[in-house]
Design a protein around this motif. Structure first.
Motif, PDB file in Angstrom:
ATOM      1  N   UNK A   3       0.794  -1.233   0.000  1.00 20.73           N
ATOM      2  CA  UNK A   3       0.000   0.000   0.000  1.00 20.73           C
ATOM      3  C   UNK A   3       0.821   1.276   0.000  1.00 20.73           C
ATOM      4  N   UNK A   4       2.107   1.166  -0.129  1.00 24.26           N
ATOM      5  CA  UNK A   4       2.944   2.373  -0.113  1.00 24.26           C
ATOM      6  C   UNK A   4       2.768   3.156  -1.417  1.00 24.26           C
ATOM      7  N   UNK A   5       2.648   4.480  -1.292  1.00 25.44           N
ATOM      8  CA  UNK A   5       2.492   5.310  -2.486  1.00 25.44           C
ATOM      9  C   UNK A   5       3.551   6.414  -2.574  1.00 25.44           C
ATOM     10  N   UNK A   6       4.411   6.467  -1.564  1.00 28.88           N
ATOM     11  CA  UNK A   6       5.471   7.466  -1.553  1.00 28.88           C
ATOM     12  C   UNK A   6       6.733   6.791  -1.108  1.00 28.88           C
ATOM     13  N   UNK A   7       7.809   7.009  -1.816  1.00 31.85           N
ATOM     14  CA  UNK A   7       9.069   6.516  -1.284  1.00 31.85           C
ATOM     15  C   UNK A   7      10.170   7.529  -1.487  1.00 31.85           C
ATOM     16  N   UNK A   8      11.086   7.512  -0.538  1.00 31.46           N
ATOM     17  CA  UNK A   8      12.169   8.456  -0.594  1.00 31.46           C
ATOM     18  C   UNK A   8      13.461   7.656  -0.707  1.00 31.46           C
ATOM     19  N   UNK A   9      14.217   7.953  -1.762  1.00 32.41           N
ATOM     20  CA  UNK A   9      15.362   7.102  -2.099  1.00 32.41           C
ATOM     21  C   UNK A   9      16.577   7.962  -2.454  1.00 32.41           C
ATOM     22  N   UNK A  10      17.783   7.381  -2.424  1.00 37.87           N
ATOM     23  CA  UNK A  10      18.948   8.155  -2.861  1.00 37.87           C
ATOM     24  C   UNK A  10      18.781   8.564  -4.322  1.00 37.87           C
ATOM     25  N   UNK A  11      19.340   9.705  -4.678  1.00 40.81           N
ATOM     26  CA  UNK A  11      19.181  10.224  -6.044  1.00 40.81           C
ATOM     27  C   UNK A  11      19.503   9.169  -7.089  1.00 40.81           C
ATOM     28  N   UNK A  12      20.587   8.411  -6.830  1.00 38.44           N
ATOM     29  CA  UNK A  12      21.030   7.454  -7.842  1.00 38.44           C
ATOM     30  C   UNK A  12      19.995   6.361  -8.092  1.00 38.44           C
ATOM     31  N   UNK A  13      19.105   6.121  -7.122  1.00 37.73           N
ATOM     32  CA  UNK A  13      18.141   5.029  -7.262  1.00 37.73           C
ATOM     33  C   UNK A  13      16.835   5.481  -7.922  1.00 37.73           C
ATOM     34  N   UNK A  14      16.646   6.795  -8.074  1.00 37.82           N
ATOM     35  CA  UNK A  14      15.364   7.296  -8.589  1.00 37.82           C
ATOM     36  C   UNK A  14      14.984   6.684  -9.941  1.00 37.82           C
ATOM     37  N   UNK A  15      15.890   6.690 -10.938  1.00 31.92           N
ATOM     38  CA  UNK A  15      15.470   6.161 -12.247  1.00 31.92           C
ATOM     39  C   UNK A  15      15.038   4.689 -12.190  1.00 31.92           C
ATOM     40  N   UNK A  16      15.806   3.867 -11.504  1.00 34.87           N
ATOM     41  CA  UNK A  16      15.465   2.444 -11.434  1.00 34.87           C
ATOM     42  C   UNK A  16      14.118   2.221 -10.761  1.00 34.87           C
ATOM     43  N   UNK A  17      13.912   2.934  -9.640  1.00 41.75           N
ATOM     44  CA  UNK A  17      12.654   2.772  -8.910  1.00 41.75           C
ATOM     45  C   UNK A  17      11.487   3.203  -9.798  1.00 41.75           C
ATOM     46  N   UNK A  18      11.691   4.308 -10.508  1.00 42.25           N
ATOM     47  CA  UNK A  18      10.647   4.787 -11.417  1.00 42.25           C
ATOM     48  C   UNK A  18      10.344   3.733 -12.473  1.00 42.25           C
ATOM     49  N   UNK A  19      11.414   3.152 -12.994  1.00 43.17           N
ATOM     50  CA  UNK A  19      11.220   2.176 -14.047  1.00 43.17           C
ATOM     51  C   UNK A  19      10.397   0.986 -13.541  1.00 43.17           C
ATOM     52  N   UNK A  20      10.710   0.527 -12.325  1.00 37.20           N
ATOM     53  CA  UNK A  20       9.948  -0.595 -11.776  1.00 37.20           C
ATOM     54  C   UNK A  20       8.490  -0.191 -11.603  1.00 37.20           C
ATOM     55  N   UNK A  21       8.259   0.996 -11.041  1.00 40.13           N
ATOM     56  CA  UNK A  21       6.882   1.457 -10.845  1.00 40.13           C
ATOM     57  C   UNK A  21       6.123   1.465 -12.175  1.00 40.13           C
ATOM     58  N   UNK A  22       6.833   1.885 -13.224  1.00 35.12           N
ATOM     59  CA  UNK A  22       6.170   2.006 -14.520  1.00 35.12           C
ATOM     60  C   UNK A  22       5.942   0.663 -15.197  1.00 35.12           C
ATOM     61  N   UNK A  23       6.578  -0.392 -14.707  1.00 36.00           N
ATOM     62  CA  UNK A  23       6.386  -1.681 -15.374  1.00 36.00           C
ATOM     63  C   UNK A  23       5.536  -2.670 -14.586  1.00 36.00           C
ATOM     64  N   UNK A  24       4.987  -2.237 -13.447  1.00 34.94           N
ATOM     65  CA  UNK A  24       4.148  -3.172 -12.682  1.00 34.94           C
ATOM     66  C   UNK A  24       2.760  -2.586 -12.459  1.00 34.94           C
ATOM     67  N   UNK A  25       1.824  -3.463 -12.073  1.00 33.52           N
ATOM     68  CA  UNK A  25       0.499  -2.965 -11.696  1.00 33.52           C
ATOM     69  C   UNK A  25       0.351  -3.160 -10.203  1.00 33.52           C
ATOM     70  N   UNK A  26      -0.424  -2.289  -9.576  1.00 32.37           N
ATOM     71  CA  UNK A  26      -0.655  -2.405  -8.138  1.00 32.37           C
ATOM     72  C   UNK A  26      -1.328  -3.751  -7.827  1.00 32.37           C
ATOM     73  N   UNK A  27      -2.191  -4.185  -8.729  1.00 32.86           N
ATOM     74  CA  UNK A  27      -2.890  -5.458  -8.510  1.00 32.86           C
ATOM     75  C   UNK A  27      -1.879  -6.611  -8.393  1.00 32.86           C
ATOM     76  N   UNK A  28      -0.910  -6.665  -9.319  1.00 36.43           N
ATOM     77  CA  UNK A  28       0.123  -7.716  -9.246  1.00 36.43           C
ATOM     78  C   UNK A  28       0.914  -7.595  -7.945  1.00 36.43           C
ATOM     79  N   UNK A  29       1.263  -6.357  -7.618  1.00 38.35           N
ATOM     80  CA  UNK A  29       2.076  -6.125  -6.432  1.00 38.35           C
ATOM     81  C   UNK A  29       1.361  -6.623  -5.175  1.00 38.35           C
ATOM     82  N   UNK A  30       0.038  -6.431  -5.119  1.00 38.18           N
ATOM     83  CA  UNK A  30      -0.723  -6.916  -3.959  1.00 38.18           C
ATOM     84  C   UNK A  30      -0.560  -8.420  -3.820  1.00 38.18           C
ATOM     85  N   UNK A  31      -0.631  -9.094  -4.955  1.00 36.90           N
ATOM     86  CA  UNK A  31      -0.467 -10.550  -4.937  1.00 36.90           C
ATOM     87  C   UNK A  31       0.910 -10.928  -4.385  1.00 36.90           C
ATOM     88  N   UNK A  32       1.916 -10.201  -4.816  1.00 35.88           N
ATOM     89  CA  UNK A  32       3.293 -10.487  -4.362  1.00 35.88           C
ATOM     90  C   UNK A  32       3.399 -10.250  -2.859  1.00 35.88           C
TER      91      UNK A  32
END
Lengths: 579, 105
Positions: A520-549
Motif C-alpha cells: 500500500x505504499x504510495x510514496x518513497x524516498x530514495x537516494x538520487x542514484x536510485x530514482x530512475x530504477x525505482x521509477x522504471x519498476x513502478x512504470x512496469x508493474x500494476x498495483x494489482x500484481x504487487x498486492x499478490x506479491x
C-alpha cells in the motif's frame, strides 16, 4: 591478483589508479619528475632533509634539558640515520636516475629499511619506528605548504585509506575521485551515507590491506559487491570493463525516464522523492525527475564544523535546498545523532549502548537551546517554500507532544518578532521503533504524515546491530517480522488518511519495490542514484500484481524464503523489461 | 698507499650493537679516509653507515671482523677496535646511573 572482501556501502563499479593515503592523510603516489626538473626536485629534497634535521635537533635539545643525555642520544641516532651517506645516496639516485618524485623516493627507500629492521628478531626491530618517524617528518616537510588535500586531487584516482572521516569524504572532488576503499568503517556510517550521496562507489571495512599497495597501480573497486581487487590480471580487468560499460548503457537508458511520472500500468501515481545530505544533492535529484525531497538529513551541519551550527548556518543550508527544489516539497528531519557523535556535546557518562541511548529527538529535547535554533531555521525556511518537519526516533507519545510544544513555542517567538513562517507547516514523525509501530494508531492522530525509517526499524525489531559482524547476517529486510511491521504501519496510516513514506535502504532497492507497493505504499524516498530504477519498476508493474506479491510474501515464515521469492520476482520483472 | 688490515672483535654490549653505539661507530669511522667494513657470518656492511651497521643486528657475544682498507688503515682499525674494547663507553654511563641511584633514597 589480490581480491579483498569488504562491505559495500555505495554502488558502482570502477577501474582506476590507486592513491594511497597513510594514516596521516598524505598522498604518496608513484609519480615521476621530468628530467629537466630533477635538479629542482633534488633541491627540494635537500631542503626537506635540512628542515627535518633541524626538527630532530630541536627535539634532541628539548629532551636533553628535560631527561638528560641518555634519552637525547636517541635523537642523535635519528640524526645519524637521516644523514646516513648510504641513505642520502639512495634517495638522490632514486630521484636522479629513476626520476622518482622525492616524496615517493623517501617513502619507498625508508620503508625498505624499516622492513629490514622489522624482520630482525631482536630489539633492533624497534628501530623500524625510528625510520617511520623520519619518513613522516621528511614527508611533512616535503609536502609542506603544498600538502595536498584530498580536495586538490587533479587526476582520476581510486582512494585507498585506513579511514576517511565524513567531512573528508564530503570534500572529495567527484570529478576525479572514482571511488574509495577503507580498512575501517561499517554500513550506515556517515562516511557511507555521504559516499552514497556523492554517488562515489565505496567499499569499507576491508581490514588491513594498505601494506600491500604503494599507489599508482591499477585497482578495481566494485561497490555493488563490496570487492576490491589489487593487481588485477588482464582477464579480470576485461571482465570489469564490460560491467562498467553495461552499467553506462543502462544508466543512459534510465536517463530517458527523467520526465516520465512513476505511474504503474494500472494508473496509480507513486511519489518518488530523494534523500539528501547536502544542498548540492538537490540538483542530482532534480536531474532524475524527483517529486521533491522526502528526507533531508541535517546531521552534517553538526558534524562538519568544530562548533555548534548557528541559526544562520542552518538557514543558509535549508533555504538553498528550498530554492533549488522550486515548489516541490522538502521534508527536513531534525537532528538524528547520538550524543556520542556530537563534537560539541560532552557525553554525560560512558554510554554502554548508544543505539539505545541518548540520541535523536531524545537528545534534542534535552538540549533545548540547540533544538530551538534548528527549529527557528526550519520555520524561517517554511516561509519560502513547501517545507515539512520530521522528528526522528520518536518512541513515546510524550516525546512527540513535547517536540510539538517546543515547535509551537518557537513559532510564537517568531510571530512576536514579526518573522515570517508557515504556521501550518506539516509535522511528521519517523516510524522506526517497534513502539512507534505498536502505538501508531495513537500517534497517527497527532501528526500530518509519517516516514518509516527501515534501517532503524529493522535494527530495533530484530535486535541486531548491523555494524557487528557477529550478528550482521541477522539484519534482514526480508524478515517476516519486518514485513509485518511495515504492513501494520501502512495499514494504520491509510485508515487514518495520513500520508506515509518509506525512507531507508529498503525503499531504494528495486528488490522491495513491488512488495512495498503491494503493501500500500504510495510514496518513497530514495537516494538520487536510485530514482530512475525505482521509477522504471513502478512504470512496469500494476498495483494489482504487487498486492499478490505482498500477500504471498506475508504468508512466508522465514527471511530466507521471502528473500528468494522477492529476488525471483525481481528477476522476472527485469527479464521482461529487457525483452 | 693501499693497505688492508683486520681484527676480530666481540660485541660486549648488553643490548647488542644498538642505535647509540652504531652511531658512535659510524661517526668514528667517518673520521678516517679508509674504507671500513664490518663482516659478520652473513653480511658485510659499510661501517660509516649507521643504517647498515644496524642491519647487522649484532647481539651481545656476536663475533665480527673489522676490515679496513686505505692509507690510514692501521690507525682507523685501532680506533674502531678501541670502541669495541671500551664497550662504547656504555659501562661509564651505567656507572653514572648506578651512582645516581645510590644517592636517591
Amino acid at each position: 591478483m589480490l581480491k579483498l572482501q569488504g562491505i559495500a556501502v555505495s554502488p558502482g563499479v570502477t577501474i582506476g589508479e590507486a592513491l594511497v593515503l597513510d594514516s596521516e592523510g598524505f598522498r604518496i603516489p608513484r609519480r615521476f619528475v621530468a628530467r629537466s626538473a630533477v635538479d629542482t626536485e633534488l633541491e627540494r629534497l635537500a631542503t626537506a632533509v635540512a628542515e627535518t634535521s633541524r626538527e630532530i635537533e630541536r627535539n634532541r635539545d628539548a629532551i636533553q634539558a628535560e631527561l638528560g643525555g641518555q634519552y637525547a642520544a636517541i635523537f642523535a641516532a635519528h640524526l645519524a640515520m637521516l644523514h646516513d651517506a648510504k641513505l642520502q645516496a639512495e634517495l638522490t639516485s632514486a630521484v636522479r636516475d629513476k626520476n622518482f618524485w622525492p616524496e615517493y623516493a623517501v617513502s619507498r627507500t625508508l620503508r625498505r629499511y624499516a622492513k629490514v629492521f622489522q624482520n630482525l628478531d631482536n630489539h633492533i626491530a624497534q628501530r623500524a619506528h625510528d625510520i617511520y618517524d623520519i619518513e613522516k617528518s621528511l614527508l611533512r616537510n616535503l609536502l609542506g605548504q603544498r600538502r595536498e588535500t584530498l580536495a586538490a586531487i587533479s587526476q582520476p584516482v581510486i582512494i585507498l585509506a585506513h579511514n576517511l572521516t565524513p567531512s573528508e569524504t564530503a570534500n572529495l572532488d567527484r570529478r576525479f575521485v572514482q571511488g574509495f576503499a577503507t580498512e575501517l568503517g561499517g554500513p550506515g556510517s556517515h562516511t557511507a551515507i555521504v559516499a552514497e550521496g556523492l554517488e562515489i562507489p565505496a567499499v569499507v571495512g576491508l581490514g588491513p590491506f594498505l601494506a600491500d599497495v604503494s599507489g599508482g597501480e591499477p585497482v578495481i573497486l566494485d561497490g555493488n559487491q563490496g570487492v576490491v581487487i589489487l593487481q588485477p590480471d588482464e582477464e579480470t580487468i576485461a571482465r570489469y570493463r564490460l560491467e562498467v560499460e553495461t552499467a553506462r548503457t543502462v544508466a543512459a537508458r534510465l536517463d530517458g525516464l527523467r520526465d516520465l511520472p512513476a505511474e504503474t500500468t494500472d494508473g496509480v501515481r507513486i511519489q518518488v522523492t530523494g534523500n539528501i545530505e547536502f544542498p548540492s544533492e538537490v540538483e542530482q535529484c532534480l536531474s532524475r525527475g524527483c517529486d521533491g525531497i522526502g528526507l533531508y538529513r541535517t546531521e552534517f551541519l553538526y558534524l562538519t564544523s568544530p562548533r555548534e551550527p548557528t541559526e544562520e548556518d542552518h538557514f543558509a543550508a535549508y533555504s538553498e535546498v528550498v530554492r533549488s527544489i522550486k515548489n516541490k516539497p522538502v521534508v527536513i528531519r531534525t537532528l538524528d545523532l547520538g550524543a556520542d557523535k556530537m563534537r560539541t556535546e560532552k557525553t554525560p557518562e560512558e554510554e554502554r549502548n548508544p543505539c539505545l541511548g541518548l540520541r535523536s529527538i531524545r537528545l534534542s529535547l534535552r538540549q533545548l537551546p540547540m533544538f530551538r535554533t534548528q527549529l527557528r531555521a526550519i520555520l524561517r525556511a517554511s516561509a519560502i517554500g513547501d517545507v515539512r518537519i520530521l522528528f526522528p526516533l520518536v518512541s513515546t507519545i510524550v516525546e512527540l507532544r513535547q517536540a510539538r510544544m517546543v515547535l509551537a513555542d518557537v513559532m510564537e517567538d517568531l510571530a512576536e518578532h514579526g518573522i515570517a513562517f508557515n504556521p501550518k507547516m506539516p509535522v511528521g514523525m519517523m516510524v522506526e521503533t517497534p513502539a512507534a509501530v505498536i502505538m501508531l494508531d495513537a500517534f497517527i492522530r497527532e501528526v500530518d504524515f509519517v516516514s518509516i525509517g527501515t534501517n532503524d526499524l529493522i535494527q530495533y525489531t530484530l535486535a541486531v546491530d548491523r555494524g557487528n559482524k557477529e550478528v550482521a547476517d541477522l539484519y534482514n529486510a526480508c524478515d517476516p517480522a519486518v514485513l509485518r511491521q511495515l504492513r501494520r504501519s501502512l495499514d494504520v496510516a491509510r485508515e487514518a488518511g495520513v500520508p506515509a513514506n518509506v525512507c531507508g535502504q529498503m525503499s531504494g532497492s528495486v528488490m522491495y519495490t513491488q512488495l512495498l507497493l503491494g503493501l500500500g505504499l504510495r510514496q518513497m524516498s530514495v537516494p538520487a542514484s536510485a530514482i530512475p530504477e525505482i521509477k522504471q519498476v513502478c512504470r512496469s508493474v500494476s498495483v494489482a500484481e504487487c498486492r499478490g506479491i505482498a500477500e504471498r510474501a506475508l504468508a512466508m515464515d522465514s527471511a530466507r524464503e521471502v528473500k528468494a521469492f522477492l529476488r525471483d520476482q525481481m528477476r522476472r520483472l527485469l527479464s521482461e523489461s529487457v525483452a | 698507499m693501499q693497505q688492508v688490515v683486520s681484527r676480530d672483535v666481540v660485541v660486549g654490549l648488553k643490548q647488542g650493537l644498538h642505535a647509540r653505539p652504531a652511531d658512535m661507530l659510524a661517526r668514528e669511522a667517518r673520521k678516517w679516509q679508509s674504507r671500513i667494513e664490518l663482516v659478520s657470518m652473513s653480511q658485510r656492511v659499510d661501517g660509516k653507515s649507521i643504517l647498515e651497521v644496524l642491519t647487522l643486528a649484532a647481539e651481545e657475544g656476536t663475533r665480527l671482523v673489522v676490515e679496513v682498507t686505505g692509507p690510514d688503515a692501521t690507525e682507523a682499525l685501532a680506533a674502531i677496535v678501541r670502541l669495541f674494547d671500551g664497550n662504547f663507553h656504555e659501562n661509564d654511563e651505567t656507572a653514572v646511573n648506578t651512582a645516581g641511584r645510590t644517592t636517591t633514597p
